[in-house]
Design an enzyme around this catalytic site. Structure first.
Site, PDB file in Angstrom:
ATOM      1  N   SER A  39      28.184  16.961-102.205  1.00 20.43           N
ATOM      2  CA  SER A  39      28.501  15.978-101.166  1.00 20.43           C
ATOM      3  C   SER A  39      29.472  16.526-100.123  1.00 20.43           C
ATOM      4  O   SER A  39      30.400  17.271-100.450  1.00 20.43           O
ATOM      5  CB  SER A  39      29.122  14.748-101.832  1.00 20.43           C
ATOM      6  OG  SER A  39      29.739  13.928-100.877  1.00 20.43           O
ATOM      7  N   GLU A  52      31.717  14.837 -99.040  1.00 21.05           N
ATOM      8  CA  GLU A  52      33.045  14.331 -99.453  1.00 21.05           C
ATOM      9  C   GLU A  52      33.900  15.443-100.047  1.00 21.05           C
ATOM     10  O   GLU A  52      35.126  15.335-100.072  1.00 21.05           O
ATOM     11  CB  GLU A  52      32.875  13.205-100.480  1.00 21.05           C
ATOM     12  CG  GLU A  52      32.451  11.883 -99.895  1.00 21.05           C
ATOM     13  CD  GLU A  52      33.522  11.250 -99.016  1.00 21.05           C
ATOM     14  OE1 GLU A  52      34.592  10.913 -99.522  1.00 21.05           O
ATOM     15  OE2 GLU A  52      33.279  11.106 -97.804  1.00 21.05           O
ATOM     16  N   TYR A  87      35.928  10.651-106.981  1.00 22.26           N
ATOM     17  CA  TYR A  87      34.513  11.011-106.825  1.00 22.26           C
ATOM     18  C   TYR A  87      34.377  12.420-106.248  1.00 22.26           C
ATOM     19  O   TYR A  87      33.637  13.260-106.768  1.00 22.26           O
ATOM     20  CB  TYR A  87      33.828   9.992-105.903  1.00 22.26           C
ATOM     21  CG  TYR A  87      32.467  10.433-105.390  1.00 22.26           C
ATOM     22  CD1 TYR A  87      31.331  10.275-106.168  1.00 22.26           C
ATOM     23  CD2 TYR A  87      32.327  11.000-104.116  1.00 22.26           C
ATOM     24  CE1 TYR A  87      30.074  10.682-105.693  1.00 22.26           C
ATOM     25  CE2 TYR A  87      31.094  11.408-103.642  1.00 22.26           C
ATOM     26  CZ  TYR A  87      29.971  11.245-104.436  1.00 22.26           C
ATOM     27  OH  TYR A  87      28.731  11.656-103.967  1.00 22.26           O
TER      28      TYR A  87
END
Ligand code: NDP
Ligand code: GDR
Length: 377
Positions: free
Chosen positions: A166, A168, A189
């Site tokens: 990701s 992120e 996460y």
């Protein structure tokens, strides 16, 4: 939809053992490629399944037990294995928190490709359930990698592995972010995804596993979960348009994201596993928009002003925010020959159009007294 009986069905279909060469008829059809998808019931899982079925694959999906059916995104693809020999998508119970279930299905199915899309994928929720998020996203990926490695080592069957990484993971690293940008995760996460990324690199280096990390930037669709910001907005636009809702409560409107269409991104996952060498790839549109710009596009498309409806609610702010993501996907474009087909405005329109239709159907049920208009996604 899945049944615990499916283990037997899949096992007998794929574990027939070698045929004596004299018994092979002249025109034996080539064995279909077999893909195993963890996270098949999610947004990406459903698009990847459609894509792989279109390529002629036999697709197996791991689903977790739920008290409600969690297969709505796959219903249009499902063929009951009891009624038809044509079913090329089959579902089996497993969980990324249960190593034995993962090893069992890899052993039974002998897949050519394994796609790990399973995750507790909501960033804000990962602050609420950090331990669980780490277990599924980080250790769960390690469990699946180990199932693939050990099964492949026992059977001698090569297996290619895709890890859903990701953007992120870049967190506070300034844009544009490419494969060589530093990771600086800003949530449980994201930190768990960084661990999964490095587990994947480690299994490639240590065991020679054909394992790839896709570092995918945000990708959306009409099948996006309803508590991610894009879908939350387009659901609200649909409901406001038909009179089922007036307000939309949101958090930080200034965060910028690189939003693409999920249907485009699953092709990049597959392309990574078709290369001669495994590698890691950023997949993105290379264009960035703020949440406010998404609001302007979605409300503006149906002639509404978002300022008349949006209320800022601090409960939707995160303890640490990722301010600005914008990919540099030049490696994927050059090596994989991939590029996105759907742009930002088209994506917004696609999602709003489908959510207006959904809201109209919802309104019929509200008017008939079957559901409560106050129920908001
Ligand atoms: P979704 O949240 O829509 O789907 C997640 C999937 O994982 C669902 O099938 C879910 O099952 C399954 N899952 C959750 N927990 C477990 C578990 N313990 N064991 C087995 N399966 C589990 O995510 P997306 O489809 O949007 O994303 C796919 C992957 O890509 C995820 O790993 C996500 O983190 C990652 N990603 C997504 C991006 C995006 O913008 N969409 C961008 C970058 C990465 P159930 O249906 O039962 O909940
Ligand atoms: P993200 O997606 O965190 O980027 O993770 P999300 O849509 O949840 O948030 C995007 C941005 O919008 C801001 N925001 C809100 N977000 C939500 N969910 N709800 C709100 O009400 C709201 N108001 C403002 C957020 O603060 C954030 O800045 C997604 C997931 O799919 C991950 O699994 C994936 O890895 C990344 O994209 C890439």
């Amino acid at each position: 939809m899945a049944s615990s009986d499916s283990a037997g069905a899949a096992g007998s279909e794929f574990n027939n053992g070698p045929l004596a060469s004299s018994s092979i008829p002249a025109a034996v059809p080539e064995r279909r490629k077999v893909a195993l998808i963890a996270g098949i019931t999610g947004q990406d899982g459903s698009y990847l399944t459609e894509f792989l079925l279109g390529k002629g694959y036999e697709v197996h999906g791991l689903i977790r037990r739920s008290s409600n059916f969690n297969t709505a995104r796959l219903d249009h693809l499902y063929v009951d294995p009891h009624n038809s020999s044509k079913a090329r998508m089959k579902l089996h119970y497993a969980d990324l928190s249960d190593a034995s279930s993962l090893r069992r299905w890899v052993d039974v199915l002998l897949p050519d490709e394994v796609y790990n899309l399973a995750a507790q994928s909501h960033v804000a929720v990962s602050f609420e359930i950090p331990d669980y998020t780490a277990d599924v996203v980080a250790t769960g990926s390690l469990r699946l990698l180990e199932a693939v490695r050990s099964s492949s080592s026992s059977s001698g069957k090569p297996i290619r592995y895709y890890q859903a990484g990701s953007s992120e993971m870049f967190g506070s690293t300034p844009p544009p972010q490419s494969e060589s940008s530093a990771f600086h995760p800003r949530s449980p996460y994201a930190a768990a995804k960084v661990a999964a990324h490095w587990y994947t690199v480690n299994y490639r280096e240590a065991y020679g596993l054909f394992a790839c990390n896709g570092i995918l930037f945000n990708h959306e669709s009409p099948r996006r979960g309803e508590n991610f910001v894009t879908r939350k907005i387009t659901r609200a636009v649909g409901r406001i348009r038909v009179g089922l809702q007036t307000k939309l409560f949101l958090g930080n409107l200034s965060a910028a994201r690189d939003w693409g269409f999920a249907g485009d991104y699953v092709e990049a996952m597959w392309l990574m596993l078709q290369q001669d060498e495994p590698g890691d790839y950023v997949v993105a549109t290379d264009e960035s928009h703020t949440v406010q710009e998404f609001l302007e596009a979605a409300f503006g498309y149906v002639g509404l002003d978002w300022k008349d409806h949006v209320v800022i609610d601090k409960r939707y702010f995160r303890p640490a925010e990722v301010d600005s993501l914008k990919g540099d996907s030049s490696k994927a474009r050059k090596v994989l020959g991939w590029k996105p087909k759907v742009g930002f405005q088209e994506l917004v329109k696609m999602m709003v159009d489908q959510d207006i239709e959904l809201a109209k159907r919802e309104k019929v049920l509200v008017d008939a007294g079957y559901i409560d208009a106050q129920q908001q996604p």
